[in-house]
Motif scaffolding. Structure first.
Motif, PDB file in Angstrom:
ATOM      1  N   GLY A  60       0.794  -1.213   0.000  1.00  0.00           N
ATOM      2  CA  GLY A  60       0.000   0.000   0.000  1.00  0.00           C
ATOM      3  C   GLY A  60       0.833   1.272   0.000  1.00  0.00           C
ATOM      4  O   GLY A  60       0.346   2.336  -0.364  1.00  0.00           O
ATOM      5  N   GLU A  61       2.109   1.172   0.404  1.00  0.00           N
ATOM      6  CA  GLU A  61       2.993   2.335   0.432  1.00  0.00           C
ATOM      7  C   GLU A  61       3.646   2.509  -0.938  1.00  0.00           C
ATOM      8  O   GLU A  61       3.736   1.571  -1.720  1.00  0.00           O
ATOM      9  CB  GLU A  61       4.078   2.162   1.504  1.00  0.00           C
ATOM     10  N   GLU A  62       4.120   3.711  -1.209  1.00  0.00           N
ATOM     11  CA  GLU A  62       4.780   3.976  -2.485  1.00  0.00           C
ATOM     12  C   GLU A  62       5.945   3.004  -2.692  1.00  0.00           C
ATOM     13  O   GLU A  62       6.788   2.839  -1.805  1.00  0.00           O
ATOM     14  CB  GLU A  62       5.301   5.414  -2.527  1.00  0.00           C
ATOM     15  N   GLY A  63       5.971   2.347  -3.848  1.00  0.00           N
ATOM     16  CA  GLY A  63       7.032   1.400  -4.174  1.00  0.00           C
ATOM     17  C   GLY A  63       6.684  -0.055  -3.902  1.00  0.00           C
ATOM     18  O   GLY A  63       7.462  -0.942  -4.200  1.00  0.00           O
ATOM     19  N   TRP A  64       5.491  -0.327  -3.344  1.00  0.00           N
ATOM     20  CA  TRP A  64       5.135  -1.702  -2.982  1.00  0.00           C
ATOM     21  C   TRP A  64       4.889  -2.591  -4.192  1.00  0.00           C
ATOM     22  O   TRP A  64       4.900  -3.817  -4.081  1.00  0.00           O
ATOM     23  CB  TRP A  64       3.931  -1.718  -2.046  1.00  0.00           C
ATOM     24  N   LEU A  65       4.700  -2.015  -5.371  1.00  0.00           N
ATOM     25  CA  LEU A  65       4.370  -2.800  -6.564  1.00  0.00           C
ATOM     26  C   LEU A  65       5.594  -3.273  -7.337  1.00  0.00           C
ATOM     27  O   LEU A  65       5.504  -3.575  -8.520  1.00  0.00           O
ATOM     28  CB  LEU A  65       3.441  -1.983  -7.473  1.00  0.00           C
ATOM     29  N   LEU A  66       6.723  -3.382  -6.673  1.00  0.00           N
ATOM     30  CA  LEU A  66       7.939  -3.851  -7.344  1.00  0.00           C
ATOM     31  C   LEU A  66       7.685  -5.176  -8.057  1.00  0.00           C
ATOM     32  O   LEU A  66       8.114  -5.367  -9.188  1.00  0.00           O
ATOM     33  CB  LEU A  66       9.077  -3.991  -6.338  1.00  0.00           C
ATOM     34  N   PHE A  67       6.972  -6.084  -7.435  1.00  0.00           N
ATOM     35  CA  PHE A  67       6.708  -7.386  -8.056  1.00  0.00           C
ATOM     36  C   PHE A  67       5.933  -7.226  -9.363  1.00  0.00           C
ATOM     37  O   PHE A  67       6.197  -7.913 -10.340  1.00  0.00           O
ATOM     38  CB  PHE A  67       5.972  -8.328  -7.097  1.00  0.00           C
ATOM     39  N   ARG A  68       4.982  -6.312  -9.393  1.00  0.00           N
ATOM     40  CA  ARG A  68       4.176  -6.103 -10.595  1.00  0.00           C
ATOM     41  C   ARG A  68       4.986  -5.393 -11.678  1.00  0.00           C
ATOM     42  O   ARG A  68       4.858  -5.696 -12.865  1.00  0.00           O
ATOM     43  CB  ARG A  68       2.946  -5.263 -10.269  1.00  0.00           C
ATOM     44  N   ASP A  69       5.842  -4.493 -11.271  1.00  0.00           N
ATOM     45  CA  ASP A  69       6.578  -3.684 -12.229  1.00  0.00           C
ATOM     46  C   ASP A  69       7.842  -4.347 -12.753  1.00  0.00           C
ATOM     47  O   ASP A  69       8.342  -3.950 -13.814  1.00  0.00           O
ATOM     48  CB  ASP A  69       6.937  -2.339 -11.597  1.00  0.00           C
ATOM     49  N   ARG A  70       8.370  -5.338 -12.056  1.00  0.00           N
ATOM     50  CA  ARG A  70       9.667  -5.926 -12.444  1.00  0.00           C
ATOM     51  C   ARG A  70       9.629  -7.412 -12.772  1.00  0.00           C
ATOM     52  O   ARG A  70      10.578  -7.926 -13.361  1.00  0.00           O
ATOM     53  CB  ARG A  70      10.685  -5.726 -11.315  1.00  0.00           C
ATOM     54  N   LEU A  71       8.551  -8.108 -12.365  1.00  0.00           N
ATOM     55  CA  LEU A  71       8.554  -9.567 -12.479  1.00  0.00           C
ATOM     56  C   LEU A  71       7.403 -10.085 -13.326  1.00  0.00           C
ATOM     57  O   LEU A  71       6.370  -9.433 -13.454  1.00  0.00           O
ATOM     58  CB  LEU A  71       8.476 -10.196 -11.081  1.00  0.00           C
ATOM     59  N   TRP A  72       7.596 -11.301 -13.858  1.00  0.00           N
ATOM     60  CA  TRP A  72       6.545 -11.987 -14.600  1.00  0.00           C
ATOM     61  C   TRP A  72       6.777 -13.485 -14.446  1.00  0.00           C
ATOM     62  O   TRP A  72       7.812 -14.001 -14.823  1.00  0.00           O
ATOM     63  CB  TRP A  72       6.556 -11.592 -16.072  1.00  0.00           C
ATOM     64  N   ARG A  73       5.812 -14.160 -13.829  1.00  0.00           N
ATOM     65  CA  ARG A  73       5.865 -15.609 -13.617  1.00  0.00           C
ATOM     66  C   ARG A  73       7.133 -16.048 -12.886  1.00  0.00           C
ATOM     67  O   ARG A  73       7.723 -17.077 -13.177  1.00  0.00           O
ATOM     68  CB  ARG A  73       5.744 -16.358 -14.935  1.00  0.00           C
ATOM     69  N   GLY A  74       7.560 -15.227 -11.947  1.00  0.00           N
ATOM     70  CA  GLY A  74       8.717 -15.568 -11.131  1.00  0.00           C
ATOM     71  C   GLY A  74      10.053 -15.316 -11.802  1.00  0.00           C
ATOM     72  O   GLY A  74      11.090 -15.761 -11.315  1.00  0.00           O
ATOM     73  N   GLU A  75      10.041 -14.585 -12.883  1.00  0.00           N
ATOM     74  CA  GLU A  75      11.261 -14.237 -13.610  1.00  0.00           C
ATOM     75  C   GLU A  75      11.317 -12.720 -13.762  1.00  0.00           C
ATOM     76  O   GLU A  75      10.305 -12.033 -13.633  1.00  0.00           O
ATOM     77  CB  GLU A  75      11.256 -14.872 -15.012  1.00  0.00           C
ATOM     78  N   VAL A  76      12.499 -12.208 -14.080  1.00  0.00           N
ATOM     79  CA  VAL A  76      12.635 -10.790 -14.389  1.00  0.00           C
ATOM     80  C   VAL A  76      11.864 -10.531 -15.677  1.00  0.00           C
ATOM     81  O   VAL A  76      12.049 -11.226 -16.671  1.00  0.00           O
ATOM     82  CB  VAL A  76      14.122 -10.411 -14.552  1.00  0.00           C
ATOM     83  N   GLY A  77      10.956  -9.545 -15.644  1.00  0.00           N
ATOM     84  CA  GLY A  77      10.113  -9.271 -16.802  1.00  0.00           C
ATOM     85  C   GLY A  77      10.824  -8.507 -17.904  1.00  0.00           C
ATOM     86  O   GLY A  77      10.625  -8.766 -19.079  1.00  0.00           O
ATOM     87  N   ASP A  78      11.661  -7.554 -17.559  1.00  0.00           N
ATOM     88  CA  ASP A  78      12.374  -6.714 -18.519  1.00  0.00           C
ATOM     89  C   ASP A  78      13.821  -6.617 -18.038  1.00  0.00           C
ATOM     90  O   ASP A  78      14.142  -5.810 -17.160  1.00  0.00           O
ATOM     91  CB  ASP A  78      11.707  -5.340 -18.593  1.00  0.00           C
TER      92      ASP A  78
END
Length: 121
Positions: free
Chosen positions: A37-55
């Motif tokens: 809920g705090e700023e920056g909490w969405l790291l998983f959504r912004d950086r990951l996909w299916r347990g891997e680095v997304g980009d």
């Protein structure tokens, strides 16, 4: 609450006026997880996909900025968390699953973290 995103990174040294041998090193990096809920909490959504680095290029820059070195390779290992953090994360996701284009919390966690959540007390 205690949680961290764990990455394996390889980085290269390119010192001015000197040489390094070896010039490539590998290490494990833990990025503390921001409270849901705090700023920056969405790291998983912004950086990951299916347990891997997304980009990979973005993740290398992200981690390189934190380490102060050129990151040449990055792999996501796990979200290492205690039960309290995981429950808070699930609660925050459940409040707005549409934000993740998913039907429920389990789908969100699997979609971004795969099976890479490790609860430790």
């Amino acid at each position: 609450m205690n949680a961290a995103y764990v990455f394996r990174v390889a980085f290269r040294l390119d010192p001015d006026g000197a040489s390094a041998d070896p010039d490539r090193f590998e290490t494990t990096v833990e990025i503390p997880a921001v409270e849901p809920g705090e700023e920056g909490w969405l790291l998983f959504r912004d950086r990951l996909w299916r347990g891997e680095v997304g980009d990979a290029p973005s993740a290398r820059r992200f981690l390189g900025e934190r380490l102060g070195v050129e990151v040449v390779e990055v792999d996501f290992r796990e979200l290492r968390t205690d039960r309290t953090y995981l429950e808070a994360l699930e609660t925050e996701i459940a409040a707005d699953p549409d934000r993740f284009n998913a039907d429920d919390v389990d789908e969100v966690l699997h979609k971004y973290l795969g099976s890479s959540i490790h609860v430790r007390e």
